[in-house]
Scaffold this active site. Structure first.
Site, mmCIF file in Angstrom:
data_model
loop_
_atom_site.group_PDB
_atom_site.id
_atom_site.type_symbol
_atom_site.label_atom_id
_atom_site.label_comp_id
_atom_site.label_asym_id
_atom_site.label_seq_id
_atom_site.Cartn_x
_atom_site.Cartn_y
_atom_site.Cartn_z
ATOM 1 N N ASN B 206 8.461 -2.513 -1.284
ATOM 2 C CA ASN B 206 7.808 -3.795 -0.995
ATOM 3 C C ASN B 206 7.009 -4.320 -2.182
ATOM 4 O OD1 ASN B 206 5.751 -1.975 -0.983
ATOM 5 N ND2 ASN B 206 4.927 -2.521 1.028
ATOM 6 N N SER B 378 4.457 -11.769 4.112
ATOM 7 C CA SER B 378 5.821 -11.333 3.809
ATOM 8 C C SER B 378 6.459 -12.411 2.937
ATOM 9 C CB SER B 378 6.593 -11.154 5.109
ATOM 10 O OG SER B 378 6.469 -12.322 5.889
ATOM 11 N N HIS B 402 -4.736 -5.038 4.753
ATOM 12 C CA HIS B 402 -4.124 -5.073 3.420
ATOM 13 C C HIS B 402 -2.864 -5.919 3.363
ATOM 14 C CE1 HIS B 402 -0.841 -2.534 4.686
ATOM 15 N NE2 HIS B 402 -0.464 -2.242 3.473
#
Lengths: 131, 479
Positions: B206, B378, B402
């Site tokens: 990620n 995202s 976070h």
């Protein structure tokens, strides 16, 4: 022999089943190959691995960690087990693969739910990979 | 074990508790910051069982806590926070995670989205060329032994000797870009080998570098203090300590797994392997963890340098020189902090320190407004800039969320969309995408994450942090 990826929100959870313990370790390699394969070229190469651990479950974790490390440091993707011997808490193996462009990073092999066990005629394994 | 809402006691608008008596081995309650909708999502995986496991750690105090972006991890859930009382409370490497000091750094450019105009795509393309991404790739910096030791010991400041970063960058980094007590001798040769050619690389999973625009300002005074204004361009960098940190965690989970019986420690999950922080194993881990955290600060600083170089090539040297660092925060780390007269080892696993105004541990420039916190959304959704609030010290060991937090497995995401289709969808939204792996792209699809707006709403309502600004993505370089 089989492996399957279970639903895990954050990481990769892997369940293994095989008729022998050696075959279980070969299945683990096949599962890792599904994560790391990509763009392999050139002639097949071999690598020898010798590992020792405090128990069989840790040996499975070490096996996967070593294969993942080969992908990270050498871009060597192990494609099949040539030989694999288990002796008490030691593993000796030769794997064959090719250099490529592994697209998927396996950061580490966790101890969460880590398990290798015999159930009847089958060997089963469970491991969660941090990706 | 699976949970339902009836297993939890509602303590307030955004706080839920699994009481200490819910399981015989729990030493403290487990508490979750969430609203009813997020709680439903949280109940869908094993994260609360993992939070209960954290509540069994020897020396844990007050409560095992979960932020609203909690999801299932290994050992600790991601979004988990736990504090153990020193000197004998434990330190758990799994409570920090493999990507030690994975974190985010925000840069702000002296340009607006109107001023950059058609140069968005060239800039994102140049960022993708400048920053090595993907698995294990070497980077711009190859370090010899002395150079690596310098970064491990001194973190961000060490890179100033190579003209990478500025004094202001270092000042505007959590802990000044250097955790104390770092001892390179505590880091294994294998960890060093993995890190040697990875300083300045993004990694995979990620991790990303995102070009964004400030789309909304919620707190103008604080935004001004952070150098943010409506329409300004920002770059958010998300990466960590790469293979070096992964190996440090691997090494010390194993060490503590072997040692814990000697300390009489029983655990419900082997990944929680731990030892008293004052033990030889505990002290060695803290030294090695500090090294890995310093490497991560250095890594993000080197990536920020590459960003400025890319900005210089596309937008000019003056724009690059005026590109300033807002702050850099850690997501995965353990720190010794003082609460209620106690010295505690605060484990944050997928959680951000959020100290309020007045804290001596934040840069002087921000001391009147509170510590900046960055909450990446995202891909394709907004990210948020927050500021730490006083209640964080009372309710969450100075911590907030976070990120958005995963809601769906990677396999599930890949079943729902291909990387190629997602790339087309994002580009149709006007987001430039550069990612070497379609598979990796699909796994990070926006629908695989919780609603980031709801997550930041919860921490704001809980008084852990307040909203400062919203950042909308223009382009993303994915690892």
């Amino acid at each position: 022999m089989t492996y399957r990826f279970l639903e895990h929100t954050g990481e990769v959870e892997l369940e293994l089943e095989a008729p022998s313990e050696e075959a279980l370790f070969a299945e683990a390699l096949a599962a890792l190959l599904e994560l790391t394969a990509g763009g392999e070229t050139g002639e097949p190469e071999r690598r020898d691995l010798v590992l020792a651990a405090a128990d069989r479950s840790l040996l499975l974790a070490d096996w996967l960690a070593e294969l993942a490390l080969l992908a990270e440091l050498e871009q060597f993707v192990a494609e099949r087990v040539v030989t694999l011997e288990l002796d008490d808490l030691r593993l000796s193996a030769t794997v064959e693969g090719r250099r490529g462009e592994p697209p998927h990073l396996v950061k580490a092999v966790t101890l969460s739910g880590l398990n290798v066990r015999q159930e009847g005629e089958s060997w089963r394994g469970h491991v969660v990979l941090d990706v | 074990m699976s949970f339902s809402t009836s297993d939890l006691t509602r303590l307030g608008d955004t706080l839920w508790e699994i009481p200490v008596g819910a399981r015989a081995d729990m030493r403290v309650p487990a508490r979750v910051f969430a609203d009813a909708e997020l709680l439903e999502a949280i109940l869908g995986d094993r994260s609360l069982e993992q939070l209960q496991n954290v509540a069994t750690l020897p020396g844990v105090v007050d409560a095992a806590l979960a932020m609203p972006d909690i999801h299932q991890g290994y050992g600790f859930p991601v979004g988990g926070v736990a504090a153990t009382e020193l000197p004998d409370g434990v330190i758990s490497p799994g409570g920090v995670g493999y990507d030690i000091n994975c974190g985010v750094r925000l840069l702000v450019l002296p340009l607006t989205v109107e001023e950059i105009g058609a140069r968005v795509e060239p800039l994102v393309h140049e960022l993708s060329r400048a920053i090595p991404a993907g698995m294990g790739r070497g980077g711009a910096l190859e370090l010899d032994d002395a150079g690596l030791n310098g970064v491990l010991q001194n973190g961000s400041r060490e890179l100033l000797q190579l003209a990478i970063g500025t004094d202001e960058d270092v000042e505007r980094t959590e802990s000044g870009g250097c955790l104390p007590g770092a001892d390179p001798a505590a880091v294994s040769e294998r960890a060093r080998l993995r890190g040697r050619r990875q300083l300045g690389t993004l990694g995979s999973g990620n991790h990303f570098v995102e070009l964004q625009v400030v789309a909304r300002v919620d707190d103008p005074a604080t935004a001004e203090a952070f150098g943010l204004a409506l329409g300004r361009l920002t770059v958010l960098i998300h990466s960590g300590s790469r293979g070096l940190g992964h190996q440090v965690c691997t090494d010390y989970v194993r060490l503590m797994d072997a040692a814990r019986e000697g300390y009489g420690i029983q655990l419900p999950d082997r990944q929680l392997a731990c030892a008293p922080a004052s033990s030889p194993e505990g002290r060695a881990y803290l030294s090695a963890m500090a090294c890995a955290a310093n490497f991560a600060f250095g890594n993000r600083q080197a990536i920020a340098h590459a960003v400025r170089e890319a900005v210089a090539r596309v937008l000019g040297r003056d724009v690059a020189r005026a590109t300033r660092q807002v702050y850099d925060v850690a997501h995965n780390v353990a720190k010794v902090e003082r609460y209620g007269g106690r010295d505690l080892c605060v484990h944050r696993k997928g959680a951000t320190r959020a100290f309020p105004a007045g804290s001596p541990d934040i840069p002087e420039a921000y001391r009147a407004v509170g510590q900046p916190v960055f909450v990446p959304g995202s891909m394709g959704t907004a990210s948020y800039v927050l500021a730490g609030e006083p209640a964080s010290l009372e309710r969450s060991f100075g911590t907030t969320c976070h990120g958005a937090g995963r809601a769906m497995s990677r396999t599930g995401a890949r079943k729902r969309i291909s990387g190629a289709d997602l790339r087309r969808q994002l580009e149709a939204q006007g987001i430039v995408v550069r990612c070497p792996s379609n598979r990796g792209l699909a796994e990070e699809a926006p629908f695989a994450y919780k609603d980031v707006e709801r997550v930041v709403d919860v921490v704001a309502r809980a008084g852990l942090a307040r909203k400062v600004a919203q950042l909308r993505p223009l382009g993303v370089v994915k690892g």
